[in-house]
Design a protein around this motif. Sequence first.
Motif: not given
Length: 434
Positions: A66-78
């Motif tokens: 779940x943490x990795x998925x959230x961090x991946x989504x944040x990484x995709x934002x930019x």
Amino acid sequence: MTGLLQWVFVPGLDGRVEQLNYRKVVLNYIWITFFVLSFVIALGRLIFLGDTNVFPEMMNATTISAKNAFELSLGLTGVLSLWMGIMKIGEKGGLVAALARVLSPVLTRIFPDVPKGHPAMGTMFMNFSANMLGLDNAATPMGLKAMQQLQELNTEKETASNPMIMFLVLNTSGLTLIPVSVLTFRTEMGAANPTDVFLPILIATTVSTLVGLLVTSIYQRINLLNRTMVLFLLGVCLFIAGGTWGMMQLSQIQVEMFSTSLAGIVLFSIIILFIVAGVRAKVNVYETFIEGAKDGFGTAVRIIPYLIAILVAIGVFRASGGMDVIMDGVARVAGIFDAGTDFVGALPTAIMKPLSGSGARGMMVDAMATYGADSFAGRLACLIQGATDTTFYILAVYFGSVGIKKTRHALTCGLIADLAGIIAAIVVGYIFFG
């Protein structure tokens, strides 16, 4: 959707209503299956093997995934904000529409339900081009933009349309001309000739894409036996063959330099081309970019729940030992038929690839570390990694970004393309390295 099989009525290409029977396998069933199988396997390990760590490991996997998925989504934002801003400039500048007109003869036959000249045609082409050049950071935003444009044409907003399914399957088939990441990992793992997998990967990924195109066309009753499509597919094959021959004439260092330089040149050229098109069309380029970037930010936020759902399910299944059970089963079956088990060491990569790109990369590296970068299993893991794409991830992100709940035959066609790529990788692996 109340069952795996359902009779539905859909309009045929000639406007008539035709009755189709097809298998519906959706993320809902897959997601439930991951958890149920994980629980059963873990319970068996606890009762029969006395493994008291399996359930704590599964719970840790839920938190980490779940943490990795959230961090991946944040990484995709930019990245999403950047490329959707650039795409908005190209759209208002007329460049996307121009690409659609140029490619109309081919794309209209693959996507007959998309109007000629629609901006989605140009956006899909940009996505395909980025994927083929290994430009993942550019391909995903373009793919999400194309899916949004296709959703605008969709009359049933929660059900995937034929063009959306075809677009997704062509993405999941993973056609890649320059597998930069695979070559980089082979170099880091000490392969004697990291580029020796280039040609086999190209062959395997081409097979995967062609099978994906054909099987989806059969589902959607699209006729590909026409002069335009035959010439186009022939041209693609000749282009790939010519490019392959040229790359094979270069040294390892030259291939790496060429791949890296080409990716950078293509990527930045797209940005400049879109800006120039916007200026020529007298568009306020800066404000247009901001408008598109806002859409990218919103898209990144919308896909967070979908990523968490699918990555947690995958993490639990891995932690339960389900992956090991499948691999052992395949090895035993291969032993019964005396088919040889050299390929079994690469199976974790094959099983993980449709589920998780990062997980498959980890399996590929593990295969090279365990068996050797130049071993058959190590090379085959690289072929499988480069031959297909992450079907479940793409399905969750692309359809999730536009609120699609009924995926129809998208998953079936995507997995068939994956299977074709994996089989092709194994066959080609034995031909080149067996």
